[in-house]
Design a protein around this motif. Sequence first.
Motif, mmCIF file in Angstrom:
data_model
loop_
_atom_site.group_PDB
_atom_site.id
_atom_site.type_symbol
_atom_site.label_atom_id
_atom_site.label_comp_id
_atom_site.label_asym_id
_atom_site.label_seq_id
_atom_site.Cartn_x
_atom_site.Cartn_y
_atom_site.Cartn_z
ATOM 1 N N TRP A 31 0.759 -1.122 0.082
ATOM 2 C CA TRP A 31 0.050 0.004 0.098
ATOM 3 C C TRP A 31 0.983 1.266 0.089
ATOM 4 O O TRP A 31 0.649 2.009 -0.628
ATOM 5 C CB TRP A 31 -0.925 0.009 1.246
ATOM 6 N N VAL A 32 2.037 1.404 1.022
ATOM 7 C CA VAL A 32 2.772 2.423 0.950
ATOM 8 C C VAL A 32 3.628 2.753 -0.318
ATOM 9 O O VAL A 32 3.503 3.748 -1.094
ATOM 10 C CB VAL A 32 3.560 2.163 1.989
ATOM 11 N N TRP A 33 4.048 1.526 -1.098
ATOM 12 C CA TRP A 33 4.772 1.511 -2.173
ATOM 13 C C TRP A 33 3.820 2.182 -3.442
ATOM 14 O O TRP A 33 4.223 3.023 -4.142
ATOM 15 C CB TRP A 33 5.415 0.565 -2.677
ATOM 16 N N MET A 34 2.859 1.429 -3.587
ATOM 17 C CA MET A 34 1.803 2.096 -4.385
ATOM 18 C C MET A 34 1.432 3.450 -4.252
ATOM 19 O O MET A 34 1.259 4.066 -5.492
ATOM 20 C CB MET A 34 0.353 1.136 -4.303
ATOM 21 N N ALA A 35 1.031 3.663 -3.227
ATOM 22 C CA ALA A 35 0.516 5.171 -2.966
ATOM 23 C C ALA A 35 1.778 6.192 -3.341
ATOM 24 O O ALA A 35 1.515 7.364 -3.817
ATOM 25 C CB ALA A 35 -0.041 5.537 -1.592
ATOM 26 N N LEU A 36 2.672 6.155 -2.710
ATOM 27 C CA LEU A 36 3.789 6.843 -3.023
ATOM 28 C C LEU A 36 4.247 6.883 -4.554
ATOM 29 O O LEU A 36 4.820 7.994 -5.101
ATOM 30 C CB LEU A 36 4.976 6.793 -2.106
ATOM 31 N N ILE A 37 4.516 5.642 -5.158
ATOM 32 C CA ILE A 37 4.954 5.627 -6.410
ATOM 33 C C ILE A 37 3.823 6.295 -7.342
ATOM 34 O O ILE A 37 4.120 7.161 -8.381
ATOM 35 C CB ILE A 37 5.133 4.326 -6.959
ATOM 36 N N SER A 38 2.591 6.160 -6.939
ATOM 37 C CA SER A 38 1.621 6.852 -8.027
ATOM 38 C C SER A 38 1.244 8.405 -7.760
ATOM 39 O O SER A 38 0.831 8.936 -8.907
ATOM 40 C CB SER A 38 0.216 6.081 -7.497
ATOM 41 N N ILE A 39 1.818 8.865 -6.896
ATOM 42 C CA ILE A 39 1.985 10.223 -6.719
ATOM 43 C C ILE A 39 2.453 11.143 -7.870
ATOM 44 O O ILE A 39 2.327 12.173 -8.372
ATOM 45 C CB ILE A 39 2.453 10.779 -5.556
ATOM 46 N N SER A 40 3.701 10.394 -8.580
ATOM 47 C CA SER A 40 4.510 10.702 -9.424
ATOM 48 C C SER A 40 3.512 10.671 -10.771
ATOM 49 O O SER A 40 3.894 11.668 -11.692
ATOM 50 C CB SER A 40 5.691 9.917 -9.794
ATOM 51 N N ALA A 41 2.926 9.648 -11.125
ATOM 52 C CA ALA A 41 1.938 9.517 -12.171
ATOM 53 C C ALA A 41 0.920 10.561 -12.128
ATOM 54 O O ALA A 41 0.495 11.341 -13.082
ATOM 55 C CB ALA A 41 1.192 8.228 -12.190
ATOM 56 N N VAL A 42 0.514 11.183 -10.941
ATOM 57 C CA VAL A 42 -0.515 12.194 -10.624
ATOM 58 C C VAL A 42 0.112 13.456 -10.920
ATOM 59 O O VAL A 42 -0.367 14.329 -11.840
ATOM 60 C CB VAL A 42 -1.196 12.180 -9.350
ATOM 61 N N GLU A 43 1.398 13.715 -10.779
ATOM 62 C CA GLU A 43 1.975 14.678 -11.009
ATOM 63 C C GLU A 43 2.301 14.939 -12.358
ATOM 64 O O GLU A 43 2.319 15.936 -13.225
ATOM 65 C CB GLU A 43 3.366 14.833 -10.093
ATOM 66 N N ARG A 44 2.694 13.922 -13.033
ATOM 67 C CA ARG A 44 2.990 13.922 -14.770
ATOM 68 C C ARG A 44 1.748 14.162 -15.189
ATOM 69 O O ARG A 44 1.691 15.056 -16.354
ATOM 70 C CB ARG A 44 3.490 12.282 -15.125
ATOM 71 N N ASN A 45 0.519 13.864 -15.087
ATOM 72 C CA ASN A 45 -0.664 14.137 -15.637
ATOM 73 C C ASN A 45 -1.505 15.443 -14.837
ATOM 74 O O ASN A 45 -2.409 15.695 -15.508
ATOM 75 C CB ASN A 45 -1.809 13.128 -15.289
#
Length: 158
Positions: free
Chosen positions: A48-62
């Motif tokens: 959960w922690v890895w998924m949430a933190l890594i996904s922030i970058s995808a949100v930042e990209r878009n």
Amino acid sequence: MFRKYSFEACIGSVLFIGLFLVILVQIFGRTPLFSGPIWTEEVARWLWVWMALISISAVERNKAHLRMGFLMQLMPRGFQRALGLVSDLVYLGIAGHLVWIAWKSILRTWNNESVSLPTTDAVLYASAFFAFILIVHRILRRILSGDSGDAPDKEIVL
């Protein structure tokens, strides 16, 4: 133009699928069918922690993070771009500092044993380190391409 799915979004999706499967094992482990392994709770938390933190970058990209832009839309376009650049520079400084904090946390927990996994707690803190490096990368790309202050590709109206 960029690809529809980013590297970070793909990693986040794989981590989500892994999390889903681990939670299924947890659920079935609480039934009379079989006894669930003890490591599933910790793996679920780490995924959960890895998924949430890594996904922030995808949100930042878009540029998909939450924003309230009604005041900004009233301002002249040049002011919007300048304020967007200042905002990105402040965000870059904060994210860079968080990379440093995550690195110190990895070093501090390098010898801490995980409760139920054959690894150290540093693996958990590495999630923040890698995530914020990806976020810094996305912010730098946005600044260098001149996209600071630009509106997101799609706005979601609630």
